[in-house]
Design a protein around this motif. Structure first.
Motif, PDB file in Angstrom:
ATOM      1  N   GLY A 275       7.486 -78.085 -14.184  1.00 35.41           N
ATOM      2  CA  GLY A 275       8.870 -78.479 -14.417  1.00 35.41           C
ATOM      3  C   GLY A 275       9.526 -77.625 -15.486  1.00 35.41           C
ATOM      4  N   GLY A 279      12.562 -74.920 -14.833  1.00 31.45           N
ATOM      5  CA  GLY A 279      13.820 -75.001 -15.572  1.00 31.45           C
ATOM      6  C   GLY A 279      14.140 -73.696 -16.275  1.00 31.45           C
ATOM      7  N   ARG A 288      16.236 -79.287 -21.754  1.00 36.41           N
ATOM      8  CA  ARG A 288      16.299 -79.676 -20.342  1.00 36.41           C
ATOM      9  C   ARG A 288      15.030 -79.273 -19.605  1.00 36.41           C
ATOM     10  N   CYS A 289      14.465 -78.117 -19.961  1.00 40.97           N
ATOM     11  CA  CYS A 289      13.186 -77.714 -19.361  1.00 40.97           C
ATOM     12  C   CYS A 289      12.118 -78.771 -19.645  1.00 40.97           C
ATOM     13  N   ILE A 292      12.587 -81.949 -17.546  1.00 40.76           N
ATOM     14  CA  ILE A 292      12.108 -81.795 -16.167  1.00 40.76           C
ATOM     15  C   ILE A 292      10.582 -81.859 -16.141  1.00 40.76           C
ATOM     16  N   SER A 296       8.202 -84.706 -14.202  1.00 41.03           N
ATOM     17  CA  SER A 296       7.155 -84.265 -13.274  1.00 41.03           C
ATOM     18  C   SER A 296       5.803 -84.835 -13.686  1.00 41.03           C
ATOM     19  N   ILE A 316      12.953 -85.253  -8.569  1.00 39.84           N
ATOM     20  CA  ILE A 316      12.921 -84.242  -9.634  1.00 39.84           C
ATOM     21  C   ILE A 316      13.908 -83.122  -9.327  1.00 39.84           C
ATOM     22  N   CYS A 320      17.095 -81.457 -11.539  1.00 43.35           N
ATOM     23  CA  CYS A 320      17.345 -80.020 -11.710  1.00 43.35           C
ATOM     24  C   CYS A 320      18.770 -79.663 -11.263  1.00 43.35           C
TER      25      CYS A 320
END
Length: 332
Positions: A275, A279, A288-289, A292, A296, A316, A320
């Protein structure tokens, strides 16, 4: 969108739900990664012959690039397989998930990893490397890195110092960012000096869990992520139900974990990395990465194994897409 190349042990996971006594009686440290020979692999499989098994194509870096591909990213996997049924299963699984397989042939049996899962969700790995350990430095060439932007390697490869150092150097010479998952606290302990040198000289992104970061730094998570971030571009320390810390320069975040019922933590770190790197390949900021990656990881612990349902992947992917929309608005 940037492309990710993973390098790691091409292993088929055999997942077994066992008792803590089973792990203890085998003389294995709970939660550790243990390299075993062919005879020991057969002994373990014989001991648990009556236990229900789940077989999936695995390996840390492979799980990560599979996750990236399922999220809509572009990914490939470089490894080595035997000419056998397990090897055919492995290749077909990569292709089914949208990963480009770069799989070299070996005369050895394909590798497998028996994962002993105790009732608390902790995993003890019994790894027979087989053909995956037959990957040699001379198998790696500069052209293998053409067209890729991020090179992700698993810490389980660290035992082969010459191979890893050559691969990382070629990736850096090709202009790729290098990402490494530290894999296991005992792997870190056994390769600390070499690992430190790699991170300081070549690595851009480091993923570690709480035990691995402590083995590497002898610091608690918040201090450890700061320490590691001074050696590379981005540092991530995962702390299970407490979430994760991510730092880039002076920018640091604590990301809380999502609410999940942990059935099996197999692949949680691998899917977090998937994830996060997806990202990053999409141009998202580190917060934000990490979010995600957190979603996950939080979803994969709710199942046995690492194969999420299409509905979960779609959940997921929606996150994104939401972040992609925010980013486009900010850029306009």
């Amino acid at each position: 969108m940037k492309k990710v190349l993973g390098l790691g042990n091409a292993l088929t996971d055999i997942l077994l739900q066992v008792s803590e006594d089973d792990v203890r009686e085998l003389g294995l440290p709970k939660g550790s990664m243990n390299l075993i020979n062919f005879d020991t692999a057969m002994e373990i499989q014989s001991r648990f012959a009556s236990v229900r098994k789940t077989m999936v194509a695995g390996g840390s870096a492979s799980n990560t690039v599979n996750g990236i591909a399922r999220l809509g990213g572009k990914a490939a996997f470089f490894g080595k397989l035997g000419n056998d049924e397990v090897g055919e299963f492995y290749r077909a699984d990569l292709e089914k998930n949208g990963v480009q397989p770069i799989l070299l042939p070996s005369s050895l049996m394909s590798g497998c990893c028996t994962v002993l899962i105790t009732p608390d969700g902790e995993r003890t790995f019994c790894t027979y490397l087989g053909a995956s350990a037959d990957l040699l430095p001379e198998d790696i060439h500069p052209e293998n890195f053409l067209g890729y932007d991020i090179f992700h390697i698993e810490g389980y490869m660290l035992q082969n110092h010459e191979l890893i150092e050559k691969a990382i150097k070629l990736a850096k010479e090709g202009g790729l960012k290098v990402s490494i998952d530290l894999a296991s606290y005992n792997v870190v302990n056994e390769n600390l000096e070499f690992l430190t040198s790699l991170i300081e000289q070549y690595v851009d992104i480091v993923f570690a869990n709480e035990d691995e970061s402590y083995a590497y730094t002898h610091l608690q998570p918040e201090e450890a992520v700061d320490y590691i971030s001074k050696q590379c571009e981005i540092a991530i320390v995962k702390v299970g139900r407490k979430g994760s810390y991510v730092q880039q320069g002076q920018e640091r975040y604590h990301i809380g974990a999502i609410t999940s019922q942990c059935l099996d933590s197999t692949g949680a770190g691998d899917l977090y990395a998937a994830g996060f790197l997806h990202g990053l390949s999409d141009g998202f900021d580190i917060r934000r990465c990490a979010e995600i990656g957190t979603l996950s990881a939080g979803r994969v612990v709710e199942i046995v194994g690492t194969k999420l349902s299409e509905e979960t992947w779609e959940e997921i992917r929606r996150l994104c897409a939401l972040y992609r929309g925010f980013m486009m608005q900010q850029n306009n």
